[in-house]
Motif scaffolding. Sequence first.
Motif, PDB file in Angstrom:
ATOM      1  N   ASP A 579       0.997  -0.681  -0.139  1.00 10.52           N
ATOM      2  CA  ASP A 579       0.090   0.143  -0.439  1.00 10.52           C
ATOM      3  C   ASP A 579       1.065   0.848   0.246  1.00 10.52           C
ATOM      4  O   ASP A 579       0.701   2.211  -1.070  1.00 10.52           O
ATOM      5  N   LYS A 580       1.893   1.373   0.790  1.00 16.66           N
ATOM      6  CA  LYS A 580       3.020   2.379   0.994  1.00 16.66           C
ATOM      7  C   LYS A 580       4.420   2.174   0.521  1.00 16.66           C
ATOM      8  O   LYS A 580       5.174   3.430   0.756  1.00 16.66           O
ATOM      9  N   GLY A 581       4.113   1.159   0.116  1.00 13.02           N
ATOM     10  CA  GLY A 581       5.763   1.093  -0.133  1.00 13.02           C
ATOM     11  C   GLY A 581       6.510   1.118   0.580  1.00 13.02           C
ATOM     12  O   GLY A 581       8.454   1.160   0.497  1.00 13.02           O
ATOM     13  N   GLU A 582       6.956   0.724   2.022  1.00 11.64           N
ATOM     14  CA  GLU A 582       7.911   0.685   2.959  1.00 11.64           C
ATOM     15  C   GLU A 582       7.234   0.146   4.277  1.00 11.64           C
ATOM     16  O   GLU A 582       5.824   0.229   4.590  1.00 11.64           O
ATOM     17  N   PHE A 583       8.009   0.088   5.168  1.00 11.37           N
ATOM     18  CA  PHE A 583       7.508  -0.740   6.832  1.00 11.37           C
ATOM     19  C   PHE A 583       6.770   0.451   7.973  1.00 11.37           C
ATOM     20  O   PHE A 583       7.477   1.844   7.418  1.00 11.37           O
ATOM     21  N   CYS A 584       6.508   0.577   9.132  1.00 10.69           N
ATOM     22  CA  CYS A 584       5.955   1.265   9.504  1.00 10.69           C
ATOM     23  C   CYS A 584       5.965   0.126  11.441  1.00 10.69           C
ATOM     24  O   CYS A 584       6.128  -0.636  11.442  1.00 10.69           O
ATOM     25  N   VAL A 675      11.767   7.905  22.203  1.00  8.85           N
ATOM     26  CA  VAL A 675      10.931   6.041  22.299  1.00  8.85           C
ATOM     27  C   VAL A 675       9.253   6.292  22.213  1.00  8.85           C
ATOM     28  O   VAL A 675       8.248   6.001  21.156  1.00  8.85           O
ATOM     29  N   LEU A 676       8.760   7.630  23.318  1.00  2.57           N
ATOM     30  CA  LEU A 676       7.380   8.042  22.926  1.00  2.57           C
ATOM     31  C   LEU A 676       6.964   8.255  21.843  1.00  2.57           C
ATOM     32  O   LEU A 676       5.273   9.195  22.534  1.00  2.57           O
ATOM     33  N   SER A 677       7.686   9.185  21.186  1.00  5.10           N
ATOM     34  CA  SER A 677       7.473   9.774  20.221  1.00  5.10           C
ATOM     35  C   SER A 677       6.606   9.938  18.537  1.00  5.10           C
ATOM     36  O   SER A 677       6.334   9.930  17.677  1.00  5.10           O
ATOM     37  N   GLU A 678       7.521   8.220  19.024  1.00  2.00           N
ATOM     38  CA  GLU A 678       7.444   7.404  17.350  1.00  2.00           C
ATOM     39  C   GLU A 678       5.655   7.473  17.056  1.00  2.00           C
ATOM     40  O   GLU A 678       5.161   6.455  17.592  1.00  2.00           O
ATOM     41  N   PRO A 679       5.300   7.695  16.005  1.00  2.00           N
ATOM     42  CA  PRO A 679       4.172   7.439  15.961  1.00  2.00           C
ATOM     43  C   PRO A 679       3.648   5.872  15.403  1.00  2.00           C
ATOM     44  O   PRO A 679       4.687   5.225  14.166  1.00  2.00           O
ATOM     45  N   TRP A 680       2.262   5.313  15.550  1.00  2.00           N
ATOM     46  CA  TRP A 680       2.496   4.276  14.676  1.00  2.00           C
ATOM     47  C   TRP A 680       1.495   4.355  14.431  1.00  2.00           C
ATOM     48  O   TRP A 680       0.392   4.606  13.728  1.00  2.00           O
ATOM     49  N   ARG A 681       1.616   3.739  12.781  1.00  2.00           N
ATOM     50  CA  ARG A 681       1.356   4.083  11.790  1.00  2.00           C
ATOM     51  C   ARG A 681       0.510   2.825  10.931  1.00  2.00           C
ATOM     52  O   ARG A 681      -0.337   2.792  10.249  1.00  2.00           O
ATOM     53  N   LEU A 682       0.485   2.163  11.652  1.00  2.00           N
ATOM     54  CA  LEU A 682      -0.143   1.364  11.531  1.00  2.00           C
ATOM     55  C   LEU A 682      -0.963   0.583  13.273  1.00  2.00           C
ATOM     56  O   LEU A 682       0.603   0.547  14.071  1.00  2.00           O
ATOM     57  N   SER A 683      -1.988   0.448  13.621  1.00  2.00           N
ATOM     58  CA  SER A 683      -2.097   0.729  15.398  1.00  2.00           C
ATOM     59  C   SER A 683      -3.487  -0.971  14.406  1.00  2.00           C
ATOM     60  O   SER A 683      -4.203  -0.547  14.337  1.00  2.00           O
ATOM     61  N   THR A 684      -2.769  -2.145  14.850  1.00  2.00           N
ATOM     62  CA  THR A 684      -3.954  -3.131  14.912  1.00  2.00           C
ATOM     63  C   THR A 684      -4.589  -3.533  16.404  1.00  2.00           C
ATOM     64  O   THR A 684      -4.163  -3.452  17.480  1.00  2.00           O
ATOM     65  N   SER A 685      -5.671  -4.739  16.462  1.00  2.00           N
ATOM     66  CA  SER A 685      -6.283  -4.787  17.363  1.00  2.00           C
ATOM     67  C   SER A 685      -7.246  -5.918  17.207  1.00  2.00           C
ATOM     68  O   SER A 685      -8.005  -6.112  15.402  1.00  2.00           O
ATOM     69  N   GLN A 686      -6.938  -7.459  17.840  1.00  4.82           N
ATOM     70  CA  GLN A 686      -8.082  -9.158  16.993  1.00  4.82           C
ATOM     71  C   GLN A 686      -9.214  -8.237  18.934  1.00  4.82           C
ATOM     72  O   GLN A 686      -8.632  -8.012  19.530  1.00  4.82           O
ATOM     73  N   GLY A 717      -1.742   7.127   9.332  1.00  2.00           N
ATOM     74  CA  GLY A 717      -1.696   6.113   9.211  1.00  2.00           C
ATOM     75  C   GLY A 717      -3.282   5.401   9.070  1.00  2.00           C
ATOM     76  O   GLY A 717      -4.027   5.756   8.766  1.00  2.00           O
ATOM     77  N   TYR A 718      -2.826   3.807   9.210  1.00  2.00           N
ATOM     78  CA  TYR A 718      -4.655   3.299   9.367  1.00  2.00           C
ATOM     79  C   TYR A 718      -4.784   2.302  10.920  1.00  2.00           C
ATOM     80  O   TYR A 718      -3.664   1.908  11.691  1.00  2.00           O
ATOM     81  N   GLY A 719      -5.748   2.229  10.943  1.00  2.00           N
ATOM     82  CA  GLY A 719      -5.952   1.371  12.241  1.00  2.00           C
ATOM     83  C   GLY A 719      -6.926   0.718  11.416  1.00  2.00           C
ATOM     84  O   GLY A 719      -7.967   0.364  10.852  1.00  2.00           O
ATOM     85  N   VAL A 720      -6.398  -0.643  12.449  1.00  2.00           N
ATOM     86  CA  VAL A 720      -7.594  -2.011  12.018  1.00  2.00           C
ATOM     87  C   VAL A 720      -6.988  -2.930  13.150  1.00  2.00           C
ATOM     88  O   VAL A 720      -6.906  -3.289  13.767  1.00  2.00           O
ATOM     89  N   SER A 721      -9.029  -3.117  13.436  1.00  2.00           N
ATOM     90  CA  SER A 721      -9.976  -4.528  14.176  1.00  2.00           C
ATOM     91  C   SER A 721      -9.429  -5.323  13.229  1.00  2.00           C
ATOM     92  O   SER A 721     -10.673  -4.946  12.058  1.00  2.00           O
ATOM     93  N   SER A 740      -5.314  12.596   4.475  1.00  2.00           N
ATOM     94  CA  SER A 740      -3.622  12.352   4.308  1.00  2.00           C
ATOM     95  C   SER A 740      -3.584  11.295   2.812  1.00  2.00           C
ATOM     96  O   SER A 740      -4.507  11.269   2.633  1.00  2.00           O
ATOM     97  N   PRO A 741      -2.625  12.317   2.247  1.00  2.00           N
ATOM     98  CA  PRO A 741      -2.819  11.456   0.589  1.00  2.00           C
ATOM     99  C   PRO A 741      -2.205  10.380   0.616  1.00  2.00           C
ATOM    100  O   PRO A 741      -2.009   9.958  -0.410  1.00  2.00           O
ATOM    101  N   GLU A 742      -1.990   9.889   1.787  1.00  2.00           N
ATOM    102  CA  GLU A 742      -0.588   8.246   1.786  1.00  2.00           C
ATOM    103  C   GLU A 742      -1.528   7.393   1.642  1.00  2.00           C
ATOM    104  O   GLU A 742      -1.590   6.169   1.676  1.00  2.00           O
ATOM    105  N   THR A 743      -2.745   7.078   2.497  1.00  9.72           N
ATOM    106  CA  THR A 743      -3.848   6.531   2.511  1.00  9.72           C
ATOM    107  C   THR A 743      -5.115   6.127   1.957  1.00  9.72           C
ATOM    108  O   THR A 743      -6.221   7.629   1.827  1.00  9.72           O
TER     109      THR A 743
END
Length: 770
Positions: A579-584, A675-686, A717-721, A740-743
């Motif tokens: 989707d984005k061509g990179e890891f996050c 560490v605490l300022s790093e963005p979670w561009r992919l946040s997931t939960s089951q 980023g994306y949120g995925v449940s 966001s033009p990236e998502t």
Amino acid sequence: MAEAHQAVGFQFTVTPEGIDLHLSREVLKHIYLSGVTSWRKRVIRFKNGILAGVYPASPSSWLIVVIAIMSTLYARVDPSMGMIDSIKKTLPVSDYLTVQTQTIVSAILFATGLWFSIILVLRYTLKALLSYHGWIFESHGKKSFSTRLWLRLVKIFSGRRPLLYSFQASLPRLPVPSVDDTIRRYLESVRPLLDDEQYKQMEIVANEFKKDPAPKLQKYLVLKSWWSTNYVSDWWEEYIYLRSRGPIMVNSNFYTMDLLYVTPTHRQAARAGNVVHAMLQYRRKLERGEHTPLRALGIVPMCSFQMERMFNTTRIPGIETDFIQHLKDRKHLVVYHRGRLFKLWLYYGGRHLTPSELEVQFQRIINDPTEPQPGEKMLAALTAGERVTWARARLKYFSQGTNKVSLDAIETAAFFLTLDDESHGYDPENIKSLDVYAKSLLHGKCYDRWFDKSFSLVIYKNGKMGLNAEHSWADSPIVGHMWEYVLATDCFQLGYTEEGHCNGDLNKNLPPPTKLQWDIPPECQTVIGKSYALAKEIADDVDFHGCLFDDFGKGLIKRCRMSPDAFIQLALQLAHFRDKGEFCLTYESSMTRMFKEGRTETVRSCTWESTAFVRAMEDKEETNETRLELFRKAAEKHQNMYRLAMTGSGIDRHLFCLYIVSKYLGIDSPFLKQVLSEPWRLSTSQTPQQQLNLIDIQKFPKYVGAGGGFGPVADDGYGVSYIIIGENLITFHISSKFSSPETDSYRFGQNIRKAMMDIQALFDIKTKKL
């Protein structure tokens, strides 16, 4: 009004002949029944409190110990080794306390002390057993002898027929990981996201932190872990949730959907009647502690602490920080319909209203022709906007008079209910139906859910429903537990008539719901308008896509000898790269409820192994055998990290608490800041399913829930449940921002689908070769 109806039950007038007293027998009867119900509830709570307090023993076991000790006295054997005689000497001799009576009392006191000692031994033995987590690291379906022995011992020491809070005193405390382990795992987690130069710089910063001030911060954290019940949970609740000053709508609150394929009735009032009655049944069992505690493998207990605040709970706004108000025995709820707010009593004559009685009450609200008062329609937008704005408005405009009374009715209600004037739900003919449904539950119109309540129940015009839940008081599995109970009770126990009404006789003599009164000045209406404008801007920016993946599910994944969660997480990594061509940096939520008052921990799903697998999938010259081998390694790595997170050896909660200590001590740490300022561009939960197993989805495959979701965590980023439903269905709830033009949530959903199919194809090829 209900209050007025009760007031006329007792009247008196002064006449020349004296006082003329009039009593209503009907009202006195209800007062009597209400008192009986209240005392019965207290007795049951007291009894269950004792049962949970002495668990894994029982009150009857005390009698057994007393009888055993008394028997030894008659046999002239002293099992107390002189302690009974010592107790006897301290007791005074009198006409009422003879020597024989002294002996009996001394024996009973010794037996009681012995009984309590046995309880403590049993509890600490069980706690020691539950502190062992080697079982979770063993391969699925392969248990060693030591694990089988451990499971048997846990089962023996767990007692019989536990209540909801029976295991609370036996759960171990969350351990504090070592600084060395945490930093090592952190560096390992960011390695695939940094180039060589960036990684070397991060290593330098991390090692400097490890030397100083980490040892000092760690000492304070260890001290807190000894003193407090859980070294993370109170700070997590306060600093992650309650001190956040931004809007909680979309950014914090989450939602849960109705049954996917089934609508038990299309009558809005009837569905509301059954569901509210089911919730009252659940609440009664919860308040009495009568629910069965959740146990992993059916044996290892989970903490039930979060369930205490499910009902009668509101997040109260403050200038600097919010606080959670939790009450007991709330007997009303507040209903929103077409801009009006109503107070509805849930009890009549000391009992819950029946589903049919509730249906009548809700239908009265629906039929009410009155218009909203000035400012009333969008009042709840204050709970959707900035917290400081809401706190100031609450102090200025809602701290006295009519407004205070009405706001108190909302904030002290059992929960909040919206009779929505829209129709939503899953429609196979409409690809966007789940998208619109999700957005409605997540934010609605921004003023028709009270986002501060522990949860807002939404009943749509077509009979579908859902929940919007506030996040600070608990996590989604807690809400899911209640939701499973409600859905099963609604469909399989309460049911509906052929016409779609609630079962039971109608009682049209109930006092009607009370319309809340407001006196909202124009300046307050202006504040409400500003909060609404901000909330609407946030809501309009949410790009949602609901994706039903039914090509295969848990059944096929397990036949591949894979963890379903690891399979999906690696598919998400592959989909995101495409989707984005990179890891996050990727966030996956795991629970820590095997520890007392445990909540969640983070699994950093983007690993060196997962990136190697993704690159192999995108390399056209790579063989499928190599891809499959890399996939297995990545899945095993993910499973190991998930197990570490569940057993208290995660990274992020430890670093978070070290940061809080550093702020208290006034120590500046560049490492912790980064560490605490790093963005979670992919946040997931089951989303967990079948916690209660009240519905046999093999027998009733259509009675499955659609799960729930949350808003995007990062702007780009994306949120995925996702919820794994039965053997052949997985539902993904994907969120991002239109700005966001990236998502693009729909595009990401298609990438997830393709990634799932591509990974499954690897096993097809491997199976053919075998």
